[in-house]
Write an enzyme that holds these catalytic residues in place. Structure first.
Site, PDB file in Angstrom:
ATOM      1  CB  ILE A 227      -0.936  -0.083   0.984  1.00 30.43           C
ATOM      2  CG1 ILE A 227      -0.516   0.239   2.220  1.00 30.43           C
ATOM      3  CG2 ILE A 227      -1.818  -0.628   1.138  1.00 30.43           C
ATOM      4  CD1 ILE A 227      -1.217  -0.235   3.692  1.00 30.43           C
TER       5      ILE A 227
ATOM      6  NE  ARG B  50      17.757  -8.122  11.159  1.00 30.07           N
ATOM      7  CZ  ARG B  50      17.654  -9.550  11.224  1.00 30.07           C
ATOM      8  NH1 ARG B  50      17.352 -10.573  10.861  1.00 30.07           N
ATOM      9  NH2 ARG B  50      19.309 -10.000  11.873  1.00 30.07           N
TER      10      ARG B  50
ATOM     11  CG  ASN C  54      14.610  -1.030   2.754  1.00 34.64           C
ATOM     12  OD1 ASN C  54      15.369  -0.625   2.920  1.00 34.64           O
ATOM     13  ND2 ASN C  54      13.199  -1.040   1.949  1.00 34.64           N
TER      14      ASN C  54
ATOM     15  CD  GLN D  40       5.318   2.734   6.244  1.00 35.89           C
ATOM     16  OE1 GLN D  40       3.457   3.593   7.003  1.00 35.89           O
ATOM     17  NE2 GLN D  40       4.869   3.471   4.986  1.00 35.89           N
TER      18      GLN D  40
ATOM     19  CD  GLU E 295      -1.728  -0.030  12.125  1.00 33.17           C
ATOM     20  OE1 GLU E 295      -1.621  -1.311  12.620  1.00 33.17           O
ATOM     21  OE2 GLU E 295      -2.727   0.748  12.081  1.00 33.17           O
TER      22      GLU E 295
HETATM   23 MO1  MOS Z   1      -4.678   0.267   9.121  1.00 28.27          MO
HETATM   24  S1  MOS Z   1      -6.132   1.048  10.202  1.00 28.27           S
HETATM   25  O1  MOS Z   1      -4.517  -1.482   9.643  1.00 28.27           O
HETATM   26  O2  MOS Z   1      -4.457   0.227   7.848  1.00 28.27           O
END
Ligand code: MOS
Length: 751
Positions: free
Chosen positions: A477, A635, A638, A645, A712
């Site tokens: 994604i 770990r 990358n 992220q 997240e």
């Molecule tokens: Mo996330 S809210 O698990 O894309």
């Protein structure tokens, strides 16, 4: 199979190393086909017509003018759309059933943005123009519920208490009553939009006389969507293919399948032609998911040394009238700090909005804002350094399950980030640190996100042309999944990344997981590794069989390095092994799933954020001027994409803290700012230098790669670090998000 505690990778050369995205060139050169860019010969375009009321009934649709417009093929609505079946949504379980509501089920209108019609035309422009000429007449009713936060519904008794969503241990009420130092505060967070770059999009095509459905969808879960489509259209799963090769992000709203996808596929079947539907941004925002608003009450009790004796966390979050989505704010609380007396409760309140859904760190990010702000309030009440307060309540095992942590380095995160930030230079006095006209505030918060795995399958092919092919039905994604799959294959074979092809995002591939919950890395790589080993095993059989390059040798004695098989004396490239037997390829299958480790350990990632804000009281301006973070995620496969992220999460957290808010009109529950002009997100000028450190403590109890996942956690803890810094600067406690310039102005005016 691999023992717990053990990496099977001795001195990894590719895994854990900086690796450019293998799909980067496709994206930069425009060759990566996102759903909305795809075309099929003879394709039609759909454009939905959305309700302009949130509560009432559709009385009449006037379609004549629209139907007469150039290129218009048909208009679907509740009176002519085919009758279909509902399906559970990807997250539905227990009594918290989330469903794919079907488009055009009836005349009842539950939210502004609900589809009342779908115009189908030969071009996008024609469909859009005609959609604007569809006239819908409504009977609007009063009493629409616009928001959990609109005053009328902002109380502890509003909403439905979910019996199976709570947690209790000890006697929290008595412990709180008897505590020497207490915090009892209420926190509000506005609803937010995912505002992912690429809007929801579907391209549906029925093949073989309408018996087979192929759907391109920008989706975080192609298998989930295939299964849902199968129920809805009453088809066998194998007669549906869902494809999602490139996704312009999702943040959770593409975990669900939404009514537009059903509308597109249904209309394509009725008309016998492929149909593409890209949601316009306003509809994407009203009808494609949002993070629901929350109201939380946090009660903390502690002794004079700062040891927590009671934690009581009560949350209410919004859902819609067509769903029961639960944004579980309290889900991280039971495992965060050592405390014997704890209660977590959860309510949901249904209102006249489009259905909310998971949004990056769903539930926990909201809950951690309340908990970590309350911890700062407790530190102030105790006159204690907030870092010290967190160390004093350090949970050395998981207080909820009682299990040891697989690996927890929160203390190192706190120390390392504090040092890089210069926390020791903080003057704790309110407004005590100044630079010219600006007041400087320092704030910090700890953060966490759970680590989980899902079942997964993968396939690997070693080919006679010297290339390797790896396939898994998960998705990338934008996080870098393509690249880490290739790294895994490269690591285990020694083949160059340039000779590895990765295919993801198709239901024709082995079943892969949702791209969600920060679980894709830990889920996918072990299955890919198993498939690589299986393929190498097959290659060794070929090599040692009759006529093979190592005929008569013991297959187990052969070693793999640099894309070759070797017996210690001679070595042959994989392609040579295959050519010798005139084979085009050998295949390997692999699968993995969470196992016994969950009974032995608790798995969570932790981190710490330190934030500097600068407040100019003359013009009520707030800037986040520095962010320093340390993350313990196991770990990083990358490191640049993993760090990216966290950085992205921090940017989103600055949006949550200072800018982002879906505004609903309290009179009629209409979403006022359903566009990118009026929904405020941070821009470059709002984002300071971000210093992210990834601690390197591989978690081999979780999987052989030591990775816990990273999508997240970066977002959790940022908003409270900002509000805590604002308290330090201004002496005013901001418990409602976002902390807008209007809120600051009001405080300065009254000061
Ligand atoms: Mo996330 S809210 O698990 O894309």
């Amino acid at each position: 199979m691999n023992d717990l505690n053990q990496s099977t990778l001795d001195q990894p050369k590719v895994v854990g190393q900086r690796t450019p995205r293998i799909d980067g060139e496709f994206k930069l050169t425009g060759r990566a086909g996102y759903t909305g860019e795809l075309s099929i010969e003879g394709m039609l375009y759909g454009y939905p017509v959305a309700a302009t009321i949130a509560h009432g009934t559709l009385e009449r649709l006037e379609l004549d003018e629209a139907l007469a417009m150039p290129g218009v093929v048909d208009i679907f609505h509740h009176a002519n759309f085919p009758r279909l079946h509902r399906s559970p949504n990807s997250m539905g379980h227990g009594d918290q059933v989330s469903e794919v509501r079907l488009p055009f089920e009836g005349e009842r209108i539950y939210y502004h943005g609900q589809y009342v019609a779908l115009v189908v035309a030969e071009s996008f422009a024609q469909a859009r123009a005609a959609a604007q000429r569809v006239v819908a007449r409504y009977r609007q009713e009063t009493g629409a519920i616009s928001s959990l936060l609109d005053g009328a519904h902002d109380s502890h008794s509003e909403g439905e208490l979910l019996k199976d969503a709570g947690t209790r241990r000890g006697d929290p009420e008595a412990a709180f009553d008897g505590a020497a130092v207490k915090v009892d505060a209420v926190y509000h967070i506005a609803a937010e939009s995912h505002l992912q770059m690429e809007m929801h999009a579907t391209l549906a095509e029925w093949r073989d006389g309408g018996s087979r459905l192929v759907v391109h969808e920008s989706s975080q879960g192609v298998f989930y969507q295939r299964n849902a489509m199968a129920r809805i259209f009453d088809l066998a799963q194998e007669n549906i293919e869902v494809i999602s090769h490139y996704i312009g992000s999702g943040f959770g709203n593409k975990l669900f399948m939404w009514p537009h996808a059903v509308a597109a596929a249904g209309a394509a079947r009725e008309l016998g032609r492929p149909l593409k539907l890209v949601l316009p941004r306003p509809q994407d925002m009203t009808s494609g998911g949002n993070r629901p608003a929350s109201r939380q009450r946090l009660r903390l009790g502690a002794d004079r040394d700062g040891r927590l004796s009671a934690v009581i966390h009560d949350s209410t979050t919004e859902t819609s009238l067509v769903d029961r989505y639960v944004d579980a704010c309290g889900s991280a609380t039971p495992s965060f700090y050592a405390c014997d007396n704890l209660a977590v409760s959860q309510r949901i309140l249904a209102l006249n909005h489009g259905t909310p859904c998971p949004m990056r760190a769903p539930g926990e990010v909201s809950g951690i804002f309340a908990l970590e702000t309350a911890m700062d309030e407790l530190a102030v009440a105790l006159q204690m350094d907030p870092v010290e307060l967190r160390l004093r309540n350090y949970a050395h095992k998981d207080p909820e399950s009682g299990l040891p942590w697989s690996s927890k380095q929160l203390d190192k995160c706190l120390h390392s980030a504090a040092e890089r930030f210069g926390w020791a230079q903080r003057d704790p006095g309110i407004g005590a640190m100044r630079d010219g006209d600006e007041i400087i505030g320092y704030g910090m918060a700890a953060c966490t996100w759970f680590a989980g795995r899902q079942p997964c399958q993968a396939r690997v092919e070693l080919r006679a042309d010297g290339t390797l092919f790896a396939a898994c039905g998960t998705q990338d994604i934008g996080t870098g999944t393509y690249t880490i799959v290739a790294q895994t294959v490269a690591e285990l074979t020694g083949v160059a990344l340039a000779d590895i092809e990765v295919k993801l995002g198709e239901t024709s591939l082995p079943a892969g997981p949702l791209s969600g919950g920060s679980m894709a890395t830990a889920t996918t790589l072990p299955a890919v590794a198993a498939a690589v080993r299986d393929a190498l095993g097959a290659l060794k059989e070929v090599a040692t069989g009759h006529g093979g390059v190592f005929a008569g040798c013991d297959a187990d004695s052969l070693t793999v390095a640099e894309g070759t098989l070797s017996d210690g004396e001679r070595s042959y490239r994989f392609a040579e092994v295959l050519e010798a037997m005139r084979l085009s390829s050998v295949n390997g299958q692999g699968s993995s799933a969470p196992g016994e480790e969950k009974k032995q350990y608790s798995f969570r990632s932790f981190g710490a954020h330190f934030v500097e804000v600068r407040v100019d009281p003359g013009i009520s301006r707030v800037r986040v001027s520095r962010v320093v973070s340390s993350m313990d995620i196991g770990r990083a496969i990358n490191p640049p994409t993993a760090r990216n992220q966290v950085e992205g999460g921090i940017v989103m957290g600055i949006g949550m803290g200072l800018f982002e808010k879906l505004d609903y009109d309290p009179r009629d529950a209409r979403l006022i700012n359903a566009n990118v002009a009026d929904y405020i997100v941070p821009v470059h000028a709002d984002i300071p230098e971000i210093d992210v450190e990834l601690l390197d403590y591989p978690d081999f109890k979780f999987n052989e790669f030591g990775a816990r996942g990273v999508g997240e956690i970066g977002l959790t803890g940022i908003a409270p670090a900002i509000s805590n810094a604002l308290y330090h600067a201004t002496g005013k406690r901001y418990r409602d998000l976002p902390v807008t310039i209007e809120a600051l102005l009001a405080d300065h005016a009254s000061a």
